[in-house]
Write an enzyme that holds these catalytic residues in place. Structure first.
Site, PDB file in Angstrom:
ATOM      1  N   ARG A  18      34.363 -22.733  14.165  1.00 63.59           N
ATOM      2  CA  ARG A  18      33.365 -23.335  15.034  1.00 63.59           C
ATOM      3  C   ARG A  18      32.233 -23.952  14.454  1.00 63.59           C
ATOM      4  O   ARG A  18      31.595 -24.768  14.933  1.00 63.59           O
ATOM      5  CB  ARG A  18      32.957 -22.671  16.373  1.00 63.59           C
ATOM      6  CG  ARG A  18      33.883 -22.687  17.496  1.00 63.59           C
ATOM      7  CD  ARG A  18      33.270 -22.069  18.721  1.00 63.59           C
ATOM      8  NE  ARG A  18      33.246 -20.507  18.696  1.00 63.59           N
ATOM      9  CZ  ARG A  18      32.242 -19.847  19.293  1.00 63.59           C
ATOM     10  NH1 ARG A  18      31.358 -20.502  19.938  1.00 63.59           N
ATOM     11  NH2 ARG A  18      32.358 -18.431  19.463  1.00 63.59           N
ATOM     12  N   GLY A 103      29.375  -9.764   8.937  1.00 65.00           N
ATOM     13  CA  GLY A 103      28.505 -10.799   8.016  1.00 65.00           C
ATOM     14  C   GLY A 103      27.886 -11.779   8.685  1.00 65.00           C
ATOM     15  O   GLY A 103      26.918 -12.514   8.275  1.00 65.00           O
ATOM     16  N   LYS A 336       7.250 -32.487 -11.457  1.00 64.79           N
ATOM     17  CA  LYS A 336       8.538 -31.846 -11.384  1.00 64.79           C
ATOM     18  C   LYS A 336       8.670 -31.175 -13.061  1.00 64.79           C
ATOM     19  O   LYS A 336       8.177 -32.150 -13.906  1.00 64.79           O
ATOM     20  CB  LYS A 336       9.713 -32.894 -11.359  1.00 64.79           C
ATOM     21  CG  LYS A 336      10.931 -32.209 -11.239  1.00 64.79           C
ATOM     22  CD  LYS A 336      12.047 -33.031 -12.372  1.00 64.79           C
ATOM     23  CE  LYS A 336      11.780 -33.070 -13.770  1.00 64.79           C
ATOM     24  NZ  LYS A 336      12.744 -33.743 -14.585  1.00 64.79           N
ATOM     25  N   ALA A 365      -4.751 -42.539 -10.620  1.00 64.10           N
ATOM     26  CA  ALA A 365      -4.190 -43.219  -9.246  1.00 64.10           C
ATOM     27  C   ALA A 365      -2.916 -43.959  -9.882  1.00 64.10           C
ATOM     28  O   ALA A 365      -3.186 -44.705 -10.804  1.00 64.10           O
ATOM     29  CB  ALA A 365      -4.723 -43.787  -8.152  1.00 64.10           C
TER      30      ALA A 365
HETATM   31  C1  UD1 Z   1      33.662  -7.863  18.789  1.00 68.82           C
HETATM   32  C2  UD1 Z   1      33.705  -6.777  19.504  1.00 68.82           C
HETATM   33  C3  UD1 Z   1      33.064  -6.859  20.630  1.00 68.82           C
HETATM   34  C4  UD1 Z   1      31.715  -6.925  20.494  1.00 68.82           C
HETATM   35  C5  UD1 Z   1      31.784  -8.395  19.860  1.00 68.82           C
HETATM   36  C6  UD1 Z   1      30.166  -8.657  19.355  1.00 68.82           C
HETATM   37  C7  UD1 Z   1      36.096  -5.795  18.529  1.00 68.82           C
HETATM   38  C8  UD1 Z   1      37.425  -5.638  19.306  1.00 68.82           C
HETATM   39  N1  UD1 Z   1      35.326  -6.274  19.829  1.00 68.82           N
HETATM   40  O1  UD1 Z   1      34.316  -8.814  19.505  1.00 68.82           O
HETATM   41  O2  UD1 Z   1      33.216  -5.321  21.725  1.00 68.82           O
HETATM   42  O3  UD1 Z   1      30.962  -7.046  21.854  1.00 68.82           O
HETATM   43  O4  UD1 Z   1      32.188  -8.039  18.633  1.00 68.82           O
HETATM   44  O5  UD1 Z   1      30.074  -9.739  18.895  1.00 68.82           O
HETATM   45  O6  UD1 Z   1      35.550  -5.394  17.644  1.00 68.82           O
HETATM   46  N2  UD1 Z   1      36.578  -9.946  11.606  1.00 68.82           N
HETATM   47  C9  UD1 Z   1      37.280  -9.872  10.613  1.00 68.82           C
HETATM   48  N3  UD1 Z   1      38.974  -9.674  10.743  1.00 68.82           N
HETATM   49  C10 UD1 Z   1      39.430 -10.025  11.580  1.00 68.82           C
HETATM   50  C11 UD1 Z   1      38.615  -9.827  13.249  1.00 68.82           C
HETATM   51  C12 UD1 Z   1      37.395  -9.801  13.069  1.00 68.82           C
HETATM   52  O7  UD1 Z   1      36.916  -9.888   9.431  1.00 68.82           O
HETATM   53  O8  UD1 Z   1      40.631  -9.405  11.988  1.00 68.82           O
HETATM   54  C13 UD1 Z   1      35.230 -10.173  11.736  1.00 68.82           C
HETATM   55  C14 UD1 Z   1      34.865 -11.559  12.000  1.00 68.82           C
HETATM   56  O9  UD1 Z   1      34.594 -12.491  10.902  1.00 68.82           O
HETATM   57  C15 UD1 Z   1      33.343 -11.110  12.729  1.00 68.82           C
HETATM   58  C16 UD1 Z   1      33.550  -9.724  13.137  1.00 68.82           C
HETATM   59  O10 UD1 Z   1      34.523  -9.408  12.491  1.00 68.82           O
HETATM   60  O11 UD1 Z   1      32.416 -11.218  11.835  1.00 68.82           O
HETATM   61  C17 UD1 Z   1      33.872  -9.856  14.852  1.00 68.82           C
HETATM   62  O12 UD1 Z   1      35.121 -10.246  15.000  1.00 68.82           O
HETATM   63  P1  UD1 Z   1      35.273 -11.176  16.285  1.00 68.82           P
HETATM   64  O13 UD1 Z   1      36.521 -11.985  16.428  1.00 68.82           O
HETATM   65  O14 UD1 Z   1      34.170 -12.299  16.489  1.00 68.82           O
HETATM   66  O15 UD1 Z   1      35.096 -10.302  17.253  1.00 68.82           O
HETATM   67  P2  UD1 Z   1      34.681 -10.497  19.078  1.00 68.82           P
HETATM   68  O16 UD1 Z   1      36.015 -10.826  19.838  1.00 68.82           O
HETATM   69  O17 UD1 Z   1      33.520 -11.181  19.030  1.00 68.82           O
END
Ligand code: UD1
Ligand code: MG
Length: 449
Positions: A18, A103, A336, A365
């Site tokens: 996004r 992150g 600079k 100036a």
């Molecule tokens: C997750 C939580 C949810 C919480 C929300 C808060 C789970 C199952 N759900 O959901 O309960 O309310 O965050 O924002 O944990 N990521 C990876 N590898 C993966 C999947 C995710 O590195 O395979 C990382 C993503 O880059 C991100 C974070 O984990 O930084 C969360 O992943 P995201 O897919 O956003 O989880 P949510 O569905 O938002």
């Protein structure tokens, strides 16, 4: 209980579709540095024994940015539990508390993490401490399922939740502090039979409860838990960090006349009794000494400003500008890679680059140091106490000696000896009454038709 050792897993495998960017999401800067670096700096304050960053394939730039921390690549995004599991080898033999952070949630504070660690260290030794929060707007977060005595029994993802569960106010931020001795055993038992077909990290809570372990919630503030998934959320994160930096600058003794219009970098240092007028931008690497006045609409990057200087309005100080004490830089002046020594003045409409301006010198100036010949940069030296007349060009490499004077409008191509006067411009000539004769001649002509 003795203080637990800490390991940290940062999940950053998501590219962040996004964001519509070629840059991995967590490398987008907030207050002048990547959001993941904010998080790593916060974590560093806890002195963790190990830090592992889980990245996606082809994210070499991210690997470089988090070095020397090791990274592990999650080849396929199969869910948050699967992502955490990628750190298994890196955490082999680790028995303390594992903090799981995202992150893309860079605003979490050290205090909040310490509160989670303190809860982990309590007598009931919870296997999982989850950071919960109550978002004002609800949202599609996982919902925290509390037991009758307030302990945490489970987390239900929004997509899997019943209407009654979706109505629960307390949500999962995603941040967890987990018993490192139990974590990977719990992950072994996480399946993917759910609405998203993913391995949910959130499932470890119910699994730990089934083992008879306590789990707990610590509540955090929504502004700390903002997740950045879009450019609009990046701007929201920036606003929160800027508000913190403005508050810190004022708490440290700077006056910001219109704080909301002043933009800092994460590393900006302002001394005491600095006054910053509206609409000023501090890029990375700026140090400002005590008692400096910064007038409206100035822009700084990579500069050091000594005590008692007066800068602007409308000044641009670029990397390598080193100002001594009591220096005056006025409107529409760009500096600079130049040292401007104590008490020197460059007050109007000038460019000073690749130069030294000696103490007490006055640069008039419209003075330009002509530092670039299209290929190389050359140095200009202006001695202490020298006076450069207005609208002069100093063609580098060139030196104006201490106490010398350059006449206004000069193009200086040769060194000027100390205390000498150099004038390098067309000599003035004058024809008496010439204008009168000229006009008279034209008035006699017939009108052109
Ligand atoms: C997750 C939580 C949810 C919480 C929300 C808060 C789970 C199952 N759900 O959901 O309960 O309310 O965050 O924002 O944990 N990521 C990876 N590898 C993966 C999947 C995710 O590195 O395979 C990382 C993503 O880059 C991100 C974070 O984990 O930084 C969360 O992943 P995201 O897919 O956003 O989880 P949510 O569905 O938002
Ligand atoms: Mg998310």
């Amino acid at each position: 209980m003795t203080e637990d050792k800490i390991a940290v897993i940062v999940l950053a495998a998501g590219m962040g579709t996004r964001m519509k960017s070629n840059l991995p999401k967590v490398l987008h800067p907030v207050a002048g540095r990547p959001m993941v670096s904010h998080l790593l700096a916060t974590v560093a304050a806890l002195s963790p024994e190990r830090v592992v960053v889980v990245v996606g394939p082809g994210m070499e730039a991210l690997e470089r940015a988090v070095a020397p921390h090791p990274t592990v690549v999650q080849a396929e995004r199969l869910g948050t539990a699967h992502a955490v599991d990628q750190a298994r080898a890196a955490l082999a033999g680790f028995e303390g508390t594992v903090l799981v952070l995202y992150g893309d949630t860079p605003l979490i504070t050290e205090n909040t993490l310490r509160a989670m660690l303190a809860r982990r260290a309590a007598a009931d030794a919870p296997a999982v401490v989850v950071l919960g929060f109550t978002p004002a707007a609800g949202g599609e977060y996982g919902r925290l399922l509390l037991g009758p005595r307030g302990g945490l029994d489970g987390i239900i993802e929004y997509k899997d939740a019943s209407p009654a569960q979706r109505a629960l106010p307390l949500c999962n931020s995603g941040v967890m502090a987990v018993d490192g001795g139990a974590l990977f055993g719990l992950l072994d038992r996480v399946g993917n039979a759910n609405a998203k077909g993913e391995y949910y990290l959130t499932d470890i809570v119910a699994l730990a409860r089934a083992d008879g372990r306590a789990c707990a919630v610590v509540e955090g503030d929504e502004t700390e838990l903002l997740g950045v998934n879009s450019r609009a959320e990046l701007a929201a994160a920036e606003a929160i960090v800027q508000a913190r930096l403005r508050a810190a600058a004022m708490a440290n003794g700077a006056t910001l006349i219109a704080p909301d219009t002043v933009f800092f970098s994460w590393d900006t240092v302002l001394g005491r009794d600095v006054v910053v007028e509206p609409n000023v931008v501090f890029g990375p690497g700026v140090r400002v000494g005590d008692g400096v006045e910064i007038r409206a609409f100035c822009h700084f990057t990579g500069v050091s400003v000594g005590a008692g200087c007066s800068i602007g309005p409308f000044a641009r100080l670029r990397p390598g500008a080193l100002l001594g004490e009591g220096v005056h830089i006025g409107n529409f002046v760009e500096v600079k890679q130049a040292t401007v020594e104590d008490g020197a003045k460059i007050n109007h409409l000038s460019y000073v680059g690749d130069a030294r301006v000696g103490a007490g010198a006055n640069v008039g100036a419209g003075t330009i140091t002509c530092n670039y010949d299209g290929f190389d940069k050359h140095f200009t030296e202006i001695g202490a106490g020298a006076f450069i007349g207005s609208n002069s060009s100093l063609v580098a490499p060139v030196r104006v000696g201490d106490g010398a004077t350059v006449g206004a409008g000069s193009v200086i191509t040769k060194n000027v000896a100390p205390k000498a006067l150099a004038v390098a411009r067309g000599a003035q000539m004058e024809l008496p009454a010439w204008s009168e004769r000229f006009r008279a001649r034209h008035q006699k002509k017939p009108d052109p038709q």
